[in-house]
Every structure is written in C-alpha cells, then in structure tokens.
Design a protein around this motif. Structure first.
Motif, PDB file in Angstrom:
ATOM      1  N   VAL A 123       5.993   2.370  -7.649  1.00  0.00           N
ATOM      2  CA  VAL A 123       5.326   1.105  -7.366  1.00  0.00           C
ATOM      3  C   VAL A 123       3.921   1.432  -6.883  1.00  0.00           C
ATOM      4  O   VAL A 123       3.723   2.329  -6.049  1.00  0.00           O
ATOM      5  N   THR A 124       2.933   0.738  -7.419  1.00  0.00           N
ATOM      6  CA  THR A 124       1.532   1.024  -7.137  1.00  0.00           C
ATOM      7  C   THR A 124       1.023   0.142  -6.000  1.00  0.00           C
ATOM      8  O   THR A 124       1.273  -1.071  -5.981  1.00  0.00           O
ATOM      9  N   LEU A 125       0.285   0.781  -5.054  1.00  0.00           N
ATOM     10  CA  LEU A 125      -0.456   0.057  -4.019  1.00  0.00           C
ATOM     11  C   LEU A 125      -1.907   0.043  -4.454  1.00  0.00           C
ATOM     12  O   LEU A 125      -2.575   1.087  -4.408  1.00  0.00           O
ATOM     13  N   PRO A 126      -2.444  -1.088  -4.928  1.00  0.00           N
ATOM     14  CA  PRO A 126      -3.817  -1.108  -5.467  1.00  0.00           C
ATOM     15  C   PRO A 126      -4.837  -0.599  -4.461  1.00  0.00           C
ATOM     16  O   PRO A 126      -4.889  -1.051  -3.324  1.00  0.00           O
ATOM     17  N   GLY A 127      -5.636   0.391  -4.895  1.00  0.00           N
ATOM     18  CA  GLY A 127      -6.693   0.932  -4.059  1.00  0.00           C
ATOM     19  C   GLY A 127      -6.245   2.002  -3.080  1.00  0.00           C
ATOM     20  O   GLY A 127      -7.087   2.606  -2.409  1.00  0.00           O
ATOM     21  N   VAL A 128      -4.937   2.281  -2.962  1.00  0.00           N
ATOM     22  CA  VAL A 128      -4.438   3.254  -1.983  1.00  0.00           C
ATOM     23  C   VAL A 128      -3.725   4.411  -2.688  1.00  0.00           C
ATOM     24  O   VAL A 128      -4.049   5.575  -2.468  1.00  0.00           O
ATOM     25  N   GLY A 129      -2.744   4.106  -3.503  1.00  0.00           N
ATOM     26  CA  GLY A 129      -1.979   5.152  -4.159  1.00  0.00           C
ATOM     27  C   GLY A 129      -0.728   4.593  -4.789  1.00  0.00           C
ATOM     28  O   GLY A 129      -0.715   3.434  -5.249  1.00  0.00           O
ATOM     29  N   CYS A 130       0.328   5.389  -4.791  1.00  0.00           N
ATOM     30  CA  CYS A 130       1.546   4.993  -5.485  1.00  0.00           C
ATOM     31  C   CYS A 130       2.751   5.632  -4.800  1.00  0.00           C
ATOM     32  O   CYS A 130       2.727   6.822  -4.459  1.00  0.00           O
ATOM     33  N   PHE A 131       3.827   4.835  -4.582  1.00  0.00           N
ATOM     34  CA  PHE A 131       5.112   5.342  -4.112  1.00  0.00           C
ATOM     35  C   PHE A 131       5.949   5.706  -5.334  1.00  0.00           C
ATOM     36  O   PHE A 131       6.082   4.910  -6.273  1.00  0.00           O
TER      37      PHE A 131
END
Length: 290
Positions: free
Chosen positions: A20-28
């Motif tokens: 799952v992507t966190l826009p502007g931060v990274g990805c889990f």
C-alpha cells in the motif's frame, strides 16, 4: 485525518494486498515468511506475513480509494487530504524521529532521515495462518494414532518380498547336422622330362698386365710469416691520478666548510640563544645578558 485512522486504513488494505502506497512518503510492503526452526531446532515457528517499509513510491491508489469510499468524497479530494496529511507527518518524523502507528508498529527516521519500520511483536496480518502456534519438539508427545501410523509405515519399509521362482526354459531340440559331401578325386599330373644340360667350355685365364705406379709429387712447404713484435703500451702515469684524487678531496673539504659556515650563520640569526649555549658557558651567558 489523524494517525489512528491512517494506521487502521493501512492495516485493512495490507490484509488483502501485498503493498500500500503512502503518497509522498513511501510504501508499506508485506512478505510471506515460511515456517522456520528456532531454539536450536527444537521449536517450529509457523509461517507468517512480515510488514516492512520502503521509501520507493508505488503506483497503487488503494489508500486513496478506501478513504474516498469510507468518507463519500471524490478521489481528487481524498488524494489532496491524504497527501497534505502525509507531508506534514513526514516533517514531524524528521524532527521527532519516531511516529507510532497504533496496531502496526513504529515508523522511525535515522540521523540522515532514512525511514524504516519496526512492526509490533503481536502483529497478525496473515488470515490464512489463524490458529497456527509454535510447536516445541521437547514436550511434544505422540498420540496413539501417530505411533500406529509410524509403525505401519516402518513395517512396509522393512517387509521383504519373496523372489519370484525362476521359470524353466524349454531345452532346444537337437538340430541334425548335414552329411559331408565327398571330396573330388584329384588325378596326379605327369612329371616333366628333364633334358641334360650341356657341359661348360674351359675358360683360359689371362695374366694381368703390370700397372705403373705414379711418382709422388714433391711437397712444397710454405714460407713462415714474419713475426712483428709489438711494443708494450706505456703505463699511465700514477702521478696524474694521485694529483686528481688530491684535488677532489680538497674540493669536497672546501664545500663542506662553506656549508658549515652557512649553517652557523643561519643558526645565529634563527636561534642565537641555542647557538650561544654551545659557544659559551652558563656564567658567560649570564654576563653577556647583563
């Protein structure tokens, strides 16, 4: 929008998806870990899913879609709300170095602001592994059914099958050998008649004529070449060599003397006190300083 809602949304998405992507931060990202041995091979740990964080951006919009569906807002508004909140969270993480995701773990930052995730020990995001528990081989007692099954399988392995009896092959019938054909009779050929050889005529031997021996030619001895006596080369005069060596030694001594004088002159300017300590005694130095 707060961190508790974000953690619940991330956990809900990773239960059914691998990332799952966190826009502007990274990805889990989730990773399936197979069953492993622990405690020196006496404990079997069941398989589980591991959750970790990567700064690489994904191309999914699962988090935005979930927020838009849960709050009945357009995707554009949901994307803007999530992006603003995550950018603010990113700045807070750079300052505080730790942000707690309730029910998931802790997102941390290093001195160089590299983000990494530490999951909770009791995090369970593997529905297929529900009910699986570690098995300790030290205290495990086999049931009666397991023992019977092991004994039956061992008996099948040890069971000796009798060798099949050999089948008697029929003996081949004797084959009658053909009778040999009679050999043809060879008639003897008549012997040829030998004619008598004529007697050889007597040979008259002739005496050999004497051969005249050639006279030996006189040997002419070559004249000896005259030996030219070479005069011995004059030995180099030792006096010249001795004079050159003396001049070189004097030149070297002169150069050393000039270097010493220059060194003393430099020391007299740079460190006069140090030079005076070698030239004068302590009492003389005290008199000079007065």
């Amino acid at each position: 929008m707060d961190i508790d809602l974000l953690a619940k949304m991330v956990k809900e998405v990773v239960m059914d998806h691998d990332s799952v992507t966190l826009p502007g931060v990274g990805c889990f990202v989730t990773e399936l870990v197979p069953a492993t041995f622990a405690d020196r091979g006496y404990t079997i740990l069941p398989p589980y899913r591991r959750l970790y964080f990567t700064p690489k951006q994904g191309d999914d919009t699962l988090l935005v879609d979930l927020y838009a569906k849960a709050n009945s807002v357009p995707k554009a508004d949901a994307n803007r709300i999530l992006t603003d909140f995550l950018l603010e969270m990113k700045e807070v993480l750079k300052v505080k170095k730790t942000i707690v995701f309730p029910g998931l773990g802790r997102l941390r930052a290093t001195r160089e602001n590299h983000f990494f995730f530490v999951a909770d020990e009791d995090l369970d995001i593997y529905p297929s592994g529900f009910g699986l528990e570690p098995i300790s081989l030290k205290t495990h007692e086999e049931t009666k059914e397991e023992v019977e099954q092991a004994v039956s399988s061992l008996a099948e392995m040890l069971e000796v099958k009798p060798d099949p009896e050999p089948v008697a092959e029929p003996e081949p019938e004797p084959v009658a050998e053909p009778e040999p054909e009679p050999e043809p009779v060879v008639e003897p050929e008549p012997e040829p008649v030998v004619e008598p050889e004529p007697e050889p005529e007597p040979v008259v031997e002739l005496e050999p004529e004497p051969v005249a021996e050639p006279e030996p030619e006189p040997v002419v001895e070559p004249d000896p070449e005259p030996v030219v006596e070479t005069e011995p080369e004059p030995e180099p005069k030792k006096e010249r060599k001795t004079g050159k060596i003396v001049l070189r030694i004097l030149l070297i001594l002169l150069i050393v003397l000039v270097v010493l004088v220059l060194a003393l002159a430099i020391l007299g300017r740079v460190a006069p006190e140090w030079l005076d300590s070698y030239l004068y005694s302590q009492e003389e130095l005290e008199i000079l300083h007065k």
